[in-house]
Design a protein around this motif. Structure first.
Motif, PDB file in Angstrom:
ATOM      1  N   VAL A 182     -33.099   2.546 -20.017  1.00  0.00           N
ATOM      2  CA  VAL A 182     -32.974   2.708 -18.566  1.00  0.00           C
ATOM      3  C   VAL A 182     -34.317   2.446 -17.892  1.00  0.00           C
ATOM      4  O   VAL A 182     -34.400   1.695 -16.901  1.00  0.00           O
ATOM      5  CB  VAL A 182     -32.463   4.116 -18.215  1.00  0.00           C
ATOM      6  N   ALA A 183     -35.380   3.028 -18.413  1.00  0.00           N
ATOM      7  CA  ALA A 183     -36.698   2.873 -17.796  1.00  0.00           C
ATOM      8  C   ALA A 183     -37.168   1.428 -17.850  1.00  0.00           C
ATOM      9  O   ALA A 183     -37.697   0.886 -16.873  1.00  0.00           O
ATOM     10  CB  ALA A 183     -37.703   3.790 -18.491  1.00  0.00           C
ATOM     11  N   ARG A 184     -36.959   0.792 -19.003  1.00  0.00           N
ATOM     12  CA  ARG A 184     -37.443  -0.582 -19.176  1.00  0.00           C
ATOM     13  C   ARG A 184     -36.685  -1.562 -18.286  1.00  0.00           C
ATOM     14  O   ARG A 184     -37.286  -2.399 -17.609  1.00  0.00           O
ATOM     15  CB  ARG A 184     -37.318  -0.970 -20.646  1.00  0.00           C
ATOM     16  N   VAL A 185     -35.366  -1.483 -18.277  1.00  0.00           N
ATOM     17  CA  VAL A 185     -34.581  -2.413 -17.476  1.00  0.00           C
ATOM     18  C   VAL A 185     -34.776  -2.145 -15.981  1.00  0.00           C
ATOM     19  O   VAL A 185     -34.824  -3.084 -15.175  1.00  0.00           O
ATOM     20  CB  VAL A 185     -33.094  -2.355 -17.872  1.00  0.00           C
ATOM     21  N   ALA A 186     -34.907  -0.887 -15.607  1.00  0.00           N
ATOM     22  CA  ALA A 186     -35.160  -0.570 -14.198  1.00  0.00           C
ATOM     23  C   ALA A 186     -36.477  -1.187 -13.737  1.00  0.00           C
ATOM     24  O   ALA A 186     -36.586  -1.667 -12.604  1.00  0.00           O
ATOM     25  CB  ALA A 186     -35.174   0.942 -13.991  1.00  0.00           C
ATOM     26  N   ARG A 187     -37.486  -1.169 -14.608  1.00  0.00           N
ATOM     27  CA  ARG A 187     -38.767  -1.787 -14.268  1.00  0.00           C
ATOM     28  C   ARG A 187     -38.606  -3.299 -14.088  1.00  0.00           C
ATOM     29  O   ARG A 187     -39.140  -3.889 -13.137  1.00  0.00           O
ATOM     30  CB  ARG A 187     -39.794  -1.494 -15.361  1.00  0.00           C
ATOM     31  N   LEU A 188     -37.835  -3.930 -14.962  1.00  0.00           N
ATOM     32  CA  LEU A 188     -37.591  -5.368 -14.830  1.00  0.00           C
ATOM     33  C   LEU A 188     -36.818  -5.670 -13.550  1.00  0.00           C
ATOM     34  O   LEU A 188     -37.063  -6.698 -12.897  1.00  0.00           O
ATOM     35  CB  LEU A 188     -36.816  -5.879 -16.040  1.00  0.00           C
ATOM     36  N   ALA A 189     -35.885  -4.802 -13.182  1.00  0.00           N
ATOM     37  CA  ALA A 189     -35.114  -5.010 -11.958  1.00  0.00           C
ATOM     38  C   ALA A 189     -36.020  -4.955 -10.733  1.00  0.00           C
ATOM     39  O   ALA A 189     -35.850  -5.735  -9.790  1.00  0.00           O
ATOM     40  CB  ALA A 189     -33.999  -3.967 -11.856  1.00  0.00           C
ATOM     41  N   ARG A 190     -36.992  -4.039 -10.742  1.00  0.00           N
ATOM     42  CA  ARG A 190     -37.929  -3.973  -9.615  1.00  0.00           C
ATOM     43  C   ARG A 190     -38.761  -5.254  -9.526  1.00  0.00           C
ATOM     44  O   ARG A 190     -38.994  -5.789  -8.431  1.00  0.00           O
ATOM     45  CB  ARG A 190     -38.841  -2.759  -9.756  1.00  0.00           C
ATOM     46  N   MET A 191     -39.173  -5.757 -10.682  1.00  0.00           N
ATOM     47  CA  MET A 191     -39.962  -6.987 -10.693  1.00  0.00           C
ATOM     48  C   MET A 191     -39.107  -8.178 -10.251  1.00  0.00           C
ATOM     49  O   MET A 191     -39.582  -9.067  -9.531  1.00  0.00           O
ATOM     50  CB  MET A 191     -40.539  -7.217 -12.090  1.00  0.00           C
ATOM     51  N   ALA A 192     -37.846  -8.200 -10.669  1.00  0.00           N
ATOM     52  CA  ALA A 192     -36.950  -9.282 -10.256  1.00  0.00           C
ATOM     53  C   ALA A 192     -36.726  -9.251  -8.752  1.00  0.00           C
ATOM     54  O   ALA A 192     -36.655 -10.299  -8.097  1.00  0.00           O
ATOM     55  CB  ALA A 192     -35.622  -9.170 -11.001  1.00  0.00           C
TER      56      ALA A 192
ATOM     57  N   CYS B 152     -32.527 -13.904 -16.888  1.00  0.00           N
ATOM     58  CA  CYS B 152     -32.641 -13.034 -18.072  1.00  0.00           C
ATOM     59  C   CYS B 152     -32.145 -11.630 -17.762  1.00  0.00           C
ATOM     60  O   CYS B 152     -31.405 -11.020 -18.543  1.00  0.00           O
ATOM     61  CB  CYS B 152     -34.093 -12.966 -18.548  1.00  0.00           C
ATOM     62  N   LEU B 153     -32.564 -11.114 -16.610  1.00  0.00           N
ATOM     63  CA  LEU B 153     -32.143  -9.768 -16.217  1.00  0.00           C
ATOM     64  C   LEU B 153     -30.625  -9.691 -16.094  1.00  0.00           C
ATOM     65  O   LEU B 153     -30.019  -8.692 -16.483  1.00  0.00           O
ATOM     66  CB  LEU B 153     -32.800  -9.375 -14.897  1.00  0.00           C
ATOM     67  N   ARG B 154     -30.016 -10.748 -15.574  1.00  0.00           N
ATOM     68  CA  ARG B 154     -28.563 -10.726 -15.436  1.00  0.00           C
ATOM     69  C   ARG B 154     -27.882 -10.588 -16.800  1.00  0.00           C
ATOM     70  O   ARG B 154     -26.924  -9.821 -16.958  1.00  0.00           O
ATOM     71  CB  ARG B 154     -28.065 -11.995 -14.731  1.00  0.00           C
TER      72      ARG B 154
END
Length: 343
Positions: free
Chosen positions: A179-189, A293-295
């Motif tokens: 959760v923490a890792r993907v949430a961080r990527l979502a903010r960057m995206a 990638c995030l998708r």
């Protein structure tokens, strides 16, 4: 519910072809001559059958629409219209008949030419794929094209990612580290999607470019099929979707390195050969690479939570294994490092 109970067996297709006067006239099927249909493949959104025209001997594809990823009332009509727009490319199936009435199956029907070819091999077919995509993107988009036009394609993808990942976050057994890792990527995206950029020329883009949607024929014409989600968008969206590991690793074990990605973009620019502007293509492709990638990651997270909670099963053990591989810490760390620049 079984395939037959849904009214989607080869026998139902044969009955449709026998009883529907409009399709027989459109295909010039001789009176009182029956055809034999065979199941080719069935996915979540379409069931595909084949049959041979009794007079011409041509093999044809009979496509029954089962749903719409784009939430369209007339999904099959939309797909047929996109294929008609793309006909000048010579790289897509020709539409022979479309029935949006849903009168027989309760679903839309499309008959198109069956095309030969094998799935794309990332090790040998990259230049062929570059030429194919260039030909498709070079098709002029008329002003009255009637395709979906995303106002903010990158932002829309991030919106979709956040909605899918919310399913995983709500799951009672969600991994905190994931959760923490993907949430961080979502903010960057989201930051990437929010950056201003110069207006881009719009093209007809597939948005779904996995290796199985390519039909490769060495020394002859290769094709792109399964046009379920075409939009009037940016060519870089297709390029990125084709190249990202969340696509290449799905049906194969291939992950393209930075050099392979650069070589593909160079081959694509050469194949475009000035038919449209490719200024800024590398920078814009990089934006789409990270967001795409995030998708893939957030779709896997959603599917995994739904599967493990019993809400919805994934297709098979292979698919479940791939989903688990995508959510593995090592794969997530690779995506962070290579596509988001997290050291």
């Amino acid at each position: 519910m079984s395939f037959e109970e849904e009214g989607l067996s080869p026998r139902n297709v044969e009955a449709y072809l026998a009883e529907n006067t409009a399709v027989r006239e459109a295909l010039r099927l001789p009176a009182r001559v029956s055809v034999e249909a065979h199941l080719l493949a069935r996915g979540e959104y379409n069931a595909n059958f084949t049959f041979v025209h009794p007079e011409t001997g041509r093999r044809l594809l009979f496509r029954v629409n089962l749903g719409s990823q784009m939430h369209l009332d007339d999904q099959i009509g939309y797909e047929a219209h996109a294929l008609e727009l793309l006909a000048p490319s010579g790289r897509t199936p020709k539409v022979l008949y479309v029935d949006s009435s849903k009168a027989y199956f309760g679903k839309g029907v499309l008959v198109e030419e069956w095309l030969p070819g094998r799935p794309l091999d990332y090790a040998t077919d990259m230049n062929l794929a570059a030429a194919l995509l260039a030909d498709i993107h070079a098709v002029a988009l008329p002003s009255d094209h009637a395709l979906v036009v995303p106002d903010d394609a990158l932002g829309a993808i991030v919106d979709e990612c956040e909605a899918m990942f919310a399913v995983y976050e709500r799951w009672s057994e969600a991994h905190e580290a994931t959760v923490a890792r993907v949430a961080r990527l979502a903010r960057m995206a989201r930051e990437t999607a929010s950056r201003p950029h110069a207006p881009r020329v719009r093209h007809i883009v597939s948005t779904e470019l996995n290796s199985r949607n390519f039909l490769i024929n060495e020394g002859d014409t290769s094709y792109l099929v399964d046009w379920e989600k075409p939009v009037a968008g940016e060519a870089e969206q297709d390029i990125a979707h084709f190249l990202v590991p969340t696509t290449t690793f799905w049906k194969t074990d291939t992950v393209l390195d930075a050099g392979a990605i650069d070589r593909f973009v160079e081959a694509y620019v050469r194949a475009v050969a000035g038919r449209f502007s490719t200024d800024g293509i590398r920078e814009r492709t990089a934006d789409y690479l990270s967001v795409t990638c995030l998708r893939g990651l957030t779709w896997c997270a959603m599917a995994y939570a739904q599967h493990m909670s019993g809400e919805r099963s994934v297709a098979d053990d292979y698919t479940l294994g791939k989903i688990e591989a995508y959510l593995d810490d090592r794969f997530l760390a690779f995506i962070e490092r290579e596509y988001f620049g997290v050291s």
